[in-house]
Design a protein around this motif. Structure first.
Motif, PDB file in Angstrom:
ATOM      1  N   LYS A 205      44.826  62.902  25.787  1.00  0.00           N
ATOM      2  CA  LYS A 205      45.584  64.132  25.933  1.00  0.00           C
ATOM      3  C   LYS A 205      44.877  65.319  25.298  1.00  0.00           C
ATOM      4  O   LYS A 205      45.134  66.468  25.653  1.00  0.00           O
TER       5      LYS A 205
ATOM      6  N   HIS B  35      40.286  67.524  34.004  1.00  0.00           N
ATOM      7  CA  HIS B  35      40.811  66.226  34.421  1.00  0.00           C
ATOM      8  C   HIS B  35      40.477  65.097  33.448  1.00  0.00           C
ATOM      9  O   HIS B  35      40.586  63.936  33.805  1.00  0.00           O
TER      10      HIS B  35
ATOM     11  N   ASP C  30      42.149  64.218  30.991  1.00  0.00           N
ATOM     12  CA  ASP C  30      43.334  63.541  30.508  1.00  0.00           C
ATOM     13  C   ASP C  30      43.993  62.693  31.586  1.00  0.00           C
ATOM     14  O   ASP C  30      45.060  62.126  31.368  1.00  0.00           O
ATOM     15  N   ARG C  31      43.378  62.622  32.764  1.00  0.00           N
ATOM     16  CA  ARG C  31      43.904  61.778  33.829  1.00  0.00           C
ATOM     17  C   ARG C  31      43.334  60.371  33.703  1.00  0.00           C
ATOM     18  O   ARG C  31      42.133  60.188  33.598  1.00  0.00           O
ATOM     19  N   TRP C  32      44.203  59.407  33.735  1.00  0.00           N
ATOM     20  CA  TRP C  32      43.796  58.031  33.516  1.00  0.00           C
ATOM     21  C   TRP C  32      43.298  57.406  34.810  1.00  0.00           C
ATOM     22  O   TRP C  32      43.771  57.713  35.903  1.00  0.00           O
ATOM     23  N   ASP C  33      42.344  56.501  34.675  1.00  0.00           N
ATOM     24  CA  ASP C  33      41.846  55.747  35.814  1.00  0.00           C
ATOM     25  C   ASP C  33      41.543  54.330  35.356  1.00  0.00           C
ATOM     26  O   ASP C  33      41.977  53.890  34.283  1.00  0.00           O
TER      27      ASP C  33
END
Length: 579
Positions: free
Chosen positions: A114, A9, A11-14
């Motif tokens: 990514k 996770h 590469d998941r943006w927050d």
């Protein structure tokens, strides 16, 4: 050997990603404000592009000037609406291109995420770009490099995203967008057409086993290359274009082959200079290589460092910097480039020697680590995982474009000197790969050391940009004084950008002129309207004599801070416009 555990996770943006990007944008904006890029004069190659933008704003047609080689579509059409609305202004045209700089930062951060780098490491990569000694000067001064870099990165990002798309429709949409972005990149600087030419097939090959789609990508690639061919044909037929791009490429290749055959060492010498300069631009990401000297591998690293130091001395490489143009010991353009006259050396040789030694030590440490990594991970396992991991797809889609670009630089080296700003695209591609192995468990302290190098590099870029604009404002004042004294502008040699604008206003384009002055300044041969009887210079230049005008004082940040522009007179030049 089992594959290392994936960083789930990452590469998941927050909110941390948005906060990091916001801080990076704010840092760049602050640097731009501190550099104060306000001067109604061109800097570097700006006069030709600004003149093009002013012309396009009147009739929306690209008109060339016998001096400018790139197609320059974006330089002409992007600022034209702003000029149409707010009037002709050098500062306005420069600031119009700032959004492309923000886009480069965002794409750099996106690539790192990514590749499963965490937000801290992605921020370090993007901060390295912001603090790069070339980035701020190019973002505030030049009109070609940053827009071209943005469109080429966008092309690679879209192709990289297409290489992992799960649906055929999304895959083809991303490839089409990559073709458009790559076409725009090459419309600014033709060598960047390597991005769509290689990235689109790379993305299609990555998806071959999953989507079984080859005809549509082939049609997209063919359409993109056909558009490139038609644009080249159109550009070559335009009046005012100085050379045909195909003839230039074939001539460069022929000279490169001849040079390689006669003396292979020269090409290796050029490649070494590129490597050293690129290492300097990526210094924050390379600093963990020093950790090698604190491990059991330190003897091998020390031996390689000694060999590298001897090789640099033996092969005649200069101390840092190793390539001409913006990163140099003057913290300004070198003497007799933008203006007649000398300039003081701000960076002393002892600092340049220490910097050269430090970069070689870091490269030696990295060479040991890369050798050990190649021995630890079997090649068979890598091939079996080949386009499944993000890093493998990055190498498959992005790296071939960078190698083609590096080859183009080597070709240009065989014809003429290349400038350090041409290496910025390679630095942006290399940064994610350099930071990928720097896990927090093994390199926690050295990761923080990378952040210490960021403000040091950023300070150089800030001082360079600020001082160039300070010099530009002083040149405007010097020209005003001479004109107020009744001296025609065509009788003034005010340096490249000042004289280029005089030539544009007199004839509309560049030309060929015989040598008229006692000094051989490079630009006057392109400006037949200039009769440089009165010369504005950064220092006294024999055999020219002082003119009866007080010098123009100006202040810069690089020592010595208090400087002057001198007025000189050349009695051998009889300006026909001088009454």
């Amino acid at each position: 050997m089992p594959a290392p555990p994936a960083r789930a996770h990452h590469d998941r943006w927050d909110r941390r990603d948005l906060r990091a990007l916001g801080l990076l944008f704010a840092a760049l904006l602050l640097l731009v404000v501190l550099s104060w890029p306000v001067a109604e004069i061109g800097v570097h190659d700006e006069p030709a592009f600004i003149n093009l933008a002013f012309r396009v704003s009147h009739d929306w047609r690209l008109v060339y000037d016998n001096f400018m080689f790139p197609i320059s579509a974006v330089q002409g059409y992007w600022p034209a609406p702003f000029v149409r609305l707010f009037g002709e202004s050098f500062t306005l045209v420069r600031l119009c291109f700032l959004p492309f700089a923000f886009g480069v930062i965002a794409l750099q951060y996106w690539f790192c995420r990514k590749l499963s780098l965490d937000s801290a490491m992605s921020a370090l990569a993007a901060a390295t770009v912001v603090a790069c000694p070339l980035f701020l000067p190019l973002a505030t001064v030049a009109m070609t490099d940053i827009p071209t870099l943005f469109f080429s990165q966008l092309c690679l990002a879209l192709a990289f995203a297409a290489s992992s798309a799960s649906e055929r429709k999304r895959f083809l949409l991303l490839l089409s967008a990559a073709a458009v972005a790559g076409f725009l990149a090459g419309a600014n600087r033709q060598v960047f057409w390597a991005a769509p030419a290689l990235a689109i097939p790379g993305a299609a090959l990555c998806q071959w086993r999953k989507l079984r789609c080859w005809l549509a990508p082939a049609l997209i690639w063919t359409a993109a290359m056909a558009a490139v061919y038609l644009l080249i044909r159109w550009h070559s037929a335009q009046p005012g274009v100085i050379m045909d791009v195909n003839a230039g490429a074939s001539s460069s290749l022929a000279r490169f082959i001849a040079r390689l055959w006669q003396n292979p060492f020269l090409s290796f010498h050029d490649l070494l200079r590129i490597t050293l300069t690129l290492s300097l631009l990526c210094l924050p990401a390379l600093l963990p290589g020093l950790a090698t000297y604190l491990t059991r591998r330190r003897l091998r690293a020390a031996a390689i460092s000694l060999i590298a130091l001897y090789a640099v001395h033996r092969w005649g490489l200069n101390l840092a910097p190793w390539m001409i143009d913006m990163v140099n010991q003057y913290v300004m353009l070198p003497p007799f480039t933008d203006m007649v006259g000398g300039k003081p050396e701000t960076v002393p040789p002892i600092f340049r020697s220490a910097l050269t030694t430090g970069v070689l030590l870091i490269l030696a440490g990295w060479s040991v680590r890369l050798w050990d990594a190649a021995r630890e991970t079997p090649w068979r396992n890598r091939i079996l995982r080949w386009p499944d991991s993000p890093a493998a797809r990055y190498c498959f889609v992005v790296i071939p474009c960078s190698l083609a670009y590096l080859g183009a630089l080597m070709l240009r080296f065989s014809v003429q000197q290349i400038f350090d700003r041409y290496l910025l695209p390679l630095a942006c591609v290399a940064l994610p790969l350099l930071l990928l192995p720097l896990t927090a468990e093994r390199f926690g302290a050295w990761r923080r050391a990378g952040w210490l190098a960021v403000p040091v590099l950023g300070l150089y870029g800030l001082v360079y940009a600020h001082d160039q604009f300070a010099l530009g404002r002083a040149r405007i004042e010097a020209g005003r004084r001479l004109i107020a004294a009744g001296i025609p502008r065509t009788c003034i040699g005010g340096g490249y950008e000042f004289d280029a604008w005089t030539q544009f206003r007199a004839q509309g384009s560049f030309g060929v002129a015989p040598q008229r002055s006692q000094i051989n300044y490079w630009f006057w041969g392109n400006a037949p309207s200039i009769w440089p009887r009165y010369v504005v210079a950064t220092s006294p230049v024999p055999p020219l004599q002082p003119a009866p005008f007080q010098p123009v004082a100006y202040r810069v940040w690089a020592p010595p801070s208090d400087r002057q522009l001198h007025f000189l007179i050349d009695d051998h030049v009889a300006c026909p416009d001088l009454k």
